[in-house]
Design a protein around this motif. Structure first.
Motif, PDB file in Angstrom:
ATOM      1  N   LYS A 358      33.361  41.145  43.868  1.00  0.00           N
ATOM      2  CA  LYS A 358      33.465  39.769  44.360  1.00  0.00           C
ATOM      3  C   LYS A 358      32.130  39.047  44.149  1.00  0.00           C
ATOM      4  CE  LYS A 358      37.632  40.500  45.881  1.00  0.00           C
ATOM      5  NZ  LYS A 358      38.793  39.985  45.116  1.00  0.00           N
ATOM      6  N   ILE A 359      32.205  37.855  43.612  1.00  0.00           N
ATOM      7  CA  ILE A 359      31.009  37.058  43.341  1.00  0.00           C
ATOM      8  C   ILE A 359      31.267  35.611  43.764  1.00  0.00           C
ATOM      9  CG2 ILE A 359      30.170  38.496  41.439  1.00  0.00           C
ATOM     10  CD1 ILE A 359      31.477  36.537  39.486  1.00  0.00           C
ATOM     11  N   ASP A 360      30.195  34.820  43.831  1.00  0.00           N
ATOM     12  CA  ASP A 360      30.304  33.380  44.086  1.00  0.00           C
ATOM     13  C   ASP A 360      29.783  32.621  42.875  1.00  0.00           C
ATOM     14  OD1 ASP A 360      31.303  33.435  46.762  1.00  0.00           O
ATOM     15  OD2 ASP A 360      29.294  34.000  47.461  1.00  0.00           O
ATOM     16  N   LEU A 361      30.483  31.562  42.513  1.00  0.00           N
ATOM     17  CA  LEU A 361      30.046  30.664  41.447  1.00  0.00           C
ATOM     18  C   LEU A 361      29.572  29.376  42.105  1.00  0.00           C
ATOM     19  CD1 LEU A 361      33.003  31.209  38.938  1.00  0.00           C
ATOM     20  CD2 LEU A 361      30.831  32.456  39.067  1.00  0.00           C
ATOM     21  N   ILE A 362      28.364  28.942  41.790  1.00  0.00           N
ATOM     22  CA  ILE A 362      27.789  27.760  42.436  1.00  0.00           C
ATOM     23  C   ILE A 362      28.141  26.526  41.607  1.00  0.00           C
ATOM     24  CG2 ILE A 362      25.722  26.735  43.412  1.00  0.00           C
ATOM     25  CD1 ILE A 362      26.658  29.475  44.622  1.00  0.00           C
ATOM     26  N   VAL A 363      29.158  25.794  42.069  1.00  0.00           N
ATOM     27  CA  VAL A 363      29.662  24.606  41.369  1.00  0.00           C
ATOM     28  C   VAL A 363      29.312  23.373  42.199  1.00  0.00           C
ATOM     29  CG1 VAL A 363      31.710  23.469  40.426  1.00  0.00           C
ATOM     30  CG2 VAL A 363      31.529  25.968  40.375  1.00  0.00           C
ATOM     31  N   ARG A 364      28.471  22.503  41.632  1.00  0.00           N
ATOM     32  CA  ARG A 364      28.008  21.294  42.337  1.00  0.00           C
ATOM     33  C   ARG A 364      27.478  21.629  43.735  1.00  0.00           C
ATOM     34  NH1 ARG A 364      32.271  19.367  39.263  1.00  0.00           N
ATOM     35  NH2 ARG A 364      33.814  19.670  40.908  1.00  0.00           N
ATOM     36  N   GLY A 365      26.712  22.717  43.801  1.00  0.00           N
ATOM     37  CA  GLY A 365      26.048  23.086  45.048  1.00  0.00           C
ATOM     38  C   GLY A 365      26.897  23.867  46.030  1.00  0.00           C
ATOM     39  N   LYS A 366      28.197  24.052  45.691  1.00  0.00           N
ATOM     40  CA  LYS A 366      29.081  24.791  46.602  1.00  0.00           C
ATOM     41  C   LYS A 366      29.448  26.141  46.009  1.00  0.00           C
ATOM     42  CE  LYS A 366      32.359  23.308  49.193  1.00  0.00           C
ATOM     43  NZ  LYS A 366      33.633  22.711  49.710  1.00  0.00           N
ATOM     44  N   ALA A 367      29.537  27.162  46.862  1.00  0.00           N
ATOM     45  CA  ALA A 367      29.929  28.498  46.421  1.00  0.00           C
ATOM     46  C   ALA A 367      31.453  28.560  46.286  1.00  0.00           C
ATOM     47  CB  ALA A 367      29.448  29.545  47.419  1.00  0.00           C
ATOM     48  N   ARG A 368      31.908  28.937  45.082  1.00  0.00           N
ATOM     49  CA  ARG A 368      33.343  29.085  44.813  1.00  0.00           C
ATOM     50  C   ARG A 368      33.643  30.563  44.546  1.00  0.00           C
ATOM     51  NH1 ARG A 368      35.720  24.431  46.540  1.00  0.00           N
ATOM     52  NH2 ARG A 368      34.728  22.589  45.618  1.00  0.00           N
ATOM     53  N   PRO A 369      34.727  31.102  45.113  1.00  0.00           N
ATOM     54  CA  PRO A 369      34.993  32.542  44.974  1.00  0.00           C
ATOM     55  C   PRO A 369      35.461  32.912  43.563  1.00  0.00           C
ATOM     56  CG  PRO A 369      36.816  31.476  46.114  1.00  0.00           C
ATOM     57  CD  PRO A 369      35.757  30.422  45.941  1.00  0.00           C
ATOM     58  N   ALA A 370      35.021  34.079  43.109  1.00  0.00           N
ATOM     59  CA  ALA A 370      35.429  34.611  41.809  1.00  0.00           C
ATOM     60  C   ALA A 370      35.273  36.119  41.849  1.00  0.00           C
ATOM     61  CB  ALA A 370      34.562  34.010  40.700  1.00  0.00           C
ATOM     62  N   GLU A 371      35.719  36.778  40.782  1.00  0.00           N
ATOM     63  CA  GLU A 371      35.494  38.211  40.691  1.00  0.00           C
ATOM     64  C   GLU A 371      35.256  38.612  39.238  1.00  0.00           C
ATOM     65  OE1 GLU A 371      38.940  39.986  42.494  1.00  0.00           O
ATOM     66  OE2 GLU A 371      40.008  40.119  40.572  1.00  0.00           O
ATOM     67  N   VAL A 372      34.508  39.699  39.086  1.00  0.00           N
ATOM     68  CA  VAL A 372      34.268  40.259  37.758  1.00  0.00           C
ATOM     69  C   VAL A 372      35.585  40.842  37.241  1.00  0.00           C
ATOM     70  CG1 VAL A 372      32.986  41.990  36.447  1.00  0.00           C
ATOM     71  CG2 VAL A 372      31.858  40.720  38.293  1.00  0.00           C
ATOM     72  N   ALA A 373      35.882  40.602  35.964  1.00  0.00           N
ATOM     73  CA  ALA A 373      37.153  41.039  35.381  1.00  0.00           C
ATOM     74  C   ALA A 373      36.905  41.807  34.089  1.00  0.00           C
ATOM     75  CB  ALA A 373      38.034  39.823  35.095  1.00  0.00           C
ATOM     76  N   ALA A 374      37.816  42.706  33.769  1.00  0.00           N
ATOM     77  CA  ALA A 374      37.739  43.437  32.503  1.00  0.00           C
ATOM     78  C   ALA A 374      38.066  42.494  31.352  1.00  0.00           C
ATOM     79  CB  ALA A 374      38.719  44.605  32.517  1.00  0.00           C
ATOM     80  N   LEU A 375      37.421  42.720  30.219  1.00  0.00           N
ATOM     81  CA  LEU A 375      37.719  41.972  28.994  1.00  0.00           C
ATOM     82  C   LEU A 375      38.520  42.854  28.052  1.00  0.00           C
ATOM     83  CD1 LEU A 375      34.223  40.305  28.378  1.00  0.00           C
ATOM     84  CD2 LEU A 375      36.322  39.150  29.094  1.00  0.00           C
ATOM     85  N   PRO A 376      39.412  42.275  27.234  1.00  0.00           N
ATOM     86  CA  PRO A 376      39.764  40.859  27.167  1.00  0.00           C
ATOM     87  C   PRO A 376      40.753  40.461  28.260  1.00  0.00           C
ATOM     88  CG  PRO A 376      41.046  42.079  25.560  1.00  0.00           C
ATOM     89  CD  PRO A 376      40.124  43.080  26.203  1.00  0.00           C
ATOM     90  N   PHE A 377      40.931  39.138  28.425  1.00  0.00           N
ATOM     91  CA  PHE A 377      41.881  38.640  29.417  1.00  0.00           C
ATOM     92  C   PHE A 377      43.324  38.770  28.935  1.00  0.00           C
ATOM     93  CE2 PHE A 377      37.929  36.256  30.222  1.00  0.00           C
ATOM     94  CZ  PHE A 377      37.713  36.591  31.555  1.00  0.00           C
ATOM     95  N   VAL A 378      43.518  38.754  27.626  1.00  0.00           N
ATOM     96  CA  VAL A 378      44.847  38.984  27.034  1.00  0.00           C
ATOM     97  C   VAL A 378      44.709  40.101  26.006  1.00  0.00           C
ATOM     98  CG1 VAL A 378      45.615  36.599  27.385  1.00  0.00           C
ATOM     99  CG2 VAL A 378      44.513  37.220  25.231  1.00  0.00           C
ATOM    100  N   PRO A 379      45.752  40.890  25.766  1.00  0.00           N
ATOM    101  CA  PRO A 379      45.649  41.985  24.796  1.00  0.00           C
ATOM    102  C   PRO A 379      45.350  41.460  23.400  1.00  0.00           C
ATOM    103  CG  PRO A 379      47.647  42.187  26.139  1.00  0.00           C
ATOM    104  CD  PRO A 379      47.082  40.839  26.418  1.00  0.00           C
ATOM    105  N   GLN A 380      44.504  42.188  22.669  1.00  0.00           N
ATOM    106  CA  GLN A 380      44.231  41.837  21.274  1.00  0.00           C
ATOM    107  C   GLN A 380      45.321  42.449  20.402  1.00  0.00           C
ATOM    108  OE1 GLN A 380      40.237  43.384  21.029  1.00  0.00           O
ATOM    109  NE2 GLN A 380      39.321  41.439  21.683  1.00  0.00           N
ATOM    110  N   ASN A 381      45.808  41.670  19.442  1.00  0.00           N
ATOM    111  CA  ASN A 381      46.972  42.081  18.652  1.00  0.00           C
ATOM    112  C   ASN A 381      46.625  42.334  17.181  1.00  0.00           C
ATOM    113  OD1 ASN A 381      48.893  41.948  20.793  1.00  0.00           O
ATOM    114  ND2 ASN A 381      48.744  39.716  20.692  1.00  0.00           N
ATOM    115  N   TYR A 382      45.449  42.944  16.942  1.00  0.00           N
ATOM    116  CA  TYR A 382      45.045  43.211  15.566  1.00  0.00           C
ATOM    117  C   TYR A 382      45.932  44.284  14.931  1.00  0.00           C
ATOM    118  CZ  TYR A 382      40.779  41.042  17.415  1.00  0.00           C
ATOM    119  OH  TYR A 382      39.883  40.204  18.016  1.00  0.00           O
ATOM    120  N   LYS A 383      46.090  44.188  13.621  1.00  0.00           N
ATOM    121  CA  LYS A 383      46.884  45.170  12.867  1.00  0.00           C
ATOM    122  C   LYS A 383      45.970  46.344  12.519  1.00  0.00           C
ATOM    123  CE  LYS A 383      50.210  46.676  10.050  1.00  0.00           C
ATOM    124  NZ  LYS A 383      51.506  47.164  10.494  1.00  0.00           N
ATOM    125  N   ARG A 384      46.045  47.403  13.309  1.00  0.00           N
ATOM    126  CA  ARG A 384      45.155  48.563  13.096  1.00  0.00           C
ATOM    127  C   ARG A 384      45.727  49.495  12.047  1.00  0.00           C
ATOM    128  NH1 ARG A 384      40.224  47.276  15.292  1.00  0.00           N
ATOM    129  NH2 ARG A 384      40.464  46.514  17.434  1.00  0.00           N
TER     130      ARG A 384
END
Length: 384
Positions: A358-384
């Motif tokens: 859990k982390i806070d993002l400081i947007v216009r002086g206010k703390a907004r809630p967020a969290e660290v996430a695994a990358l990527p956000f969507v599956p990569q669809n490369y032809k392996r």
């Protein structure tokens, strides 16, 4: 980048096509480029489901060739690979004909000067040459580095007067096979030469959207009619820079000048995989002392995905805090159409880099809630 007068901006060979297709043009990397056609959201989702055509002619395609000439088979490849390996940490010598590799250009401190793709061409007569594509905003810097470091040993030939376009999305392979029969056999990060409208061109199975797709380098006289014909296919639409950015962000892909910079190492950027075993063992690349130390001990900061827990996006430069203490910064952020919510990437102190933190993002002086996430956000669809 700073706004430039339209009088000083360059135009790609596809400029007239962008105007005809209703593109909204903006300054980008010294060029007048389309930021959108139909709208970023629609173009993003179209590419995830169909085939989106991107003009990337502002990039820096080039050929690096041995001063002594080409055609020496494996020996010539080994020679040109040894030269470029003095500037990048990847194993270029082991590339097979037709194989490409993402790598980074390093400064003496192990910081990233650019990310680039290096390809070994096909055919004995082409050995001793590398096909290289660097970022558009960095091409003059990169080419200057190549020419200075390799003077008297290799010759650089620019190819940024040609059309470089990307066709991306799940239907791209079927569209491309209609024009370049056999390209469907390529796997991710492979290329082959073709002839189109009497001109030689290069087709690579790669791209920067996280989807399957291709990039094509082709002279304008052959490329313009090709693209006009592609636009008559109902599976293909033109896509602007806006959707290119949201697609690569959802796919966890870095943008130079934002997520990569001269003070950031490949290990901090989670790009340690570009340094193959042979190069790690030799430690013979710029900044090796710092990079090998970070591989062994872990970096002090890491690039991570970030999910704001409210609907407002977190933009580049947003401060990241934990318990009121600043622990990092957002480097890319925006709305992710495929995940229907805001997504971001940034650098955070290693102690706080685990997904779910859990982390806070400081947007216009206010703390907004967020969290660290695994990358990527969507599956990569490369032809392996």
């Amino acid at each position: 980048m700073a706004e430039a007068s339209t009088d000083t901006l360059k135009r790609t060979p596809l400029y007239a096509s962008h105007v005809k297709m209703g593109g909204k043009l903006v300054p980008f990397a010294g060029y007048e480029m389309p930021v959108q056609f139909e709208g970023v959201m629609a173009e993003h989702l179209w590419t995830r489901e169909n085939a989106g055509l991107f003009d990337v002619s502002h990039m820096g395609p080039c050929f690096l060739t041995l001063e002594a000439g080409i055609g020496g088979g494996d020996a010539a490849h080994a020679e040109i690979a040894a030269l470029i390996e003095t500037l990048v940490p990847s194993d270029i010598a082991s590339l097979k004909p037709g194989q490409a590799r993402l790598t980074v250009l390093l400064n003496e401190d192990g910081g990233i000067l650019d990310d680039l793709i290096i390809t070994r061409p096909i055919g004995d007569e082409a050995q001793g040459t590398l096909y290289i594509v660097v970022n558009g905003a960095m091409k003059e810097q990169d080419w200057g580095i190549f020419e200075k470091a390799l003077a008297g040993k290799a010759v650089l030939t620019r190819a940024d007067d040609r059309i470089l376009f990307a066709l991306q999305g799940p239907k791209a392979v079927d569209v491309m096979a209609d024009f370049f029969p056999g390209c469907e056999a390529l796997k991710f990060m492979q290329h082959m030469p073709f002839e189109m409208n009497g001109q030689r061109c290069i087709v690579s199975r790669c791209g920067y959207t996280g989807e399957d797709g291709f990039e094509v380098l082709i002279p304008a006289e052959a490329g313009l009619p090709l693209i006009e014909e592609m636009y008559t296919d109902e599976r293909v639409k033109p896509i602007g820079l806006g959707a290119r950015d949201s697609l690569r962000l959802e796919s966890g892909l870095c943008l130079y000048g934002h997520d990569l910079a001269p003070d950031i190492s490949p290990i901090e950027a989670d790009l340690g995989w570009v340094i193959q075993k042979r190069r790690r063992e030799a430690g013979d690349f710029p900044g090796a002392a710092r990079i090998l130390k970070e591989i062994k001990e872990g970096p002090a900061r890491k690039r991570v995905g970030i999910r704001p827990l409210e609907r407002a996006p977190a933009r580049e430069g947003t401060e990241i805090q934990v318990g009121g203490e600043t622990v990092g910064t957002i480097t890319s952020g925006g709305f992710g159409p495929s995940v229907d919510g805001p997504v971001a990437m940034g650098y955070i102190a290693a102690a706080h880099a685990a997904p779910g933190t859990k982390i806070d993002l400081i947007v216009r002086g206010k703390a907004r809630p967020a969290e660290v996430a695994a990358l990527p956000f969507v599956p990569q669809n490369y032809k392996r």
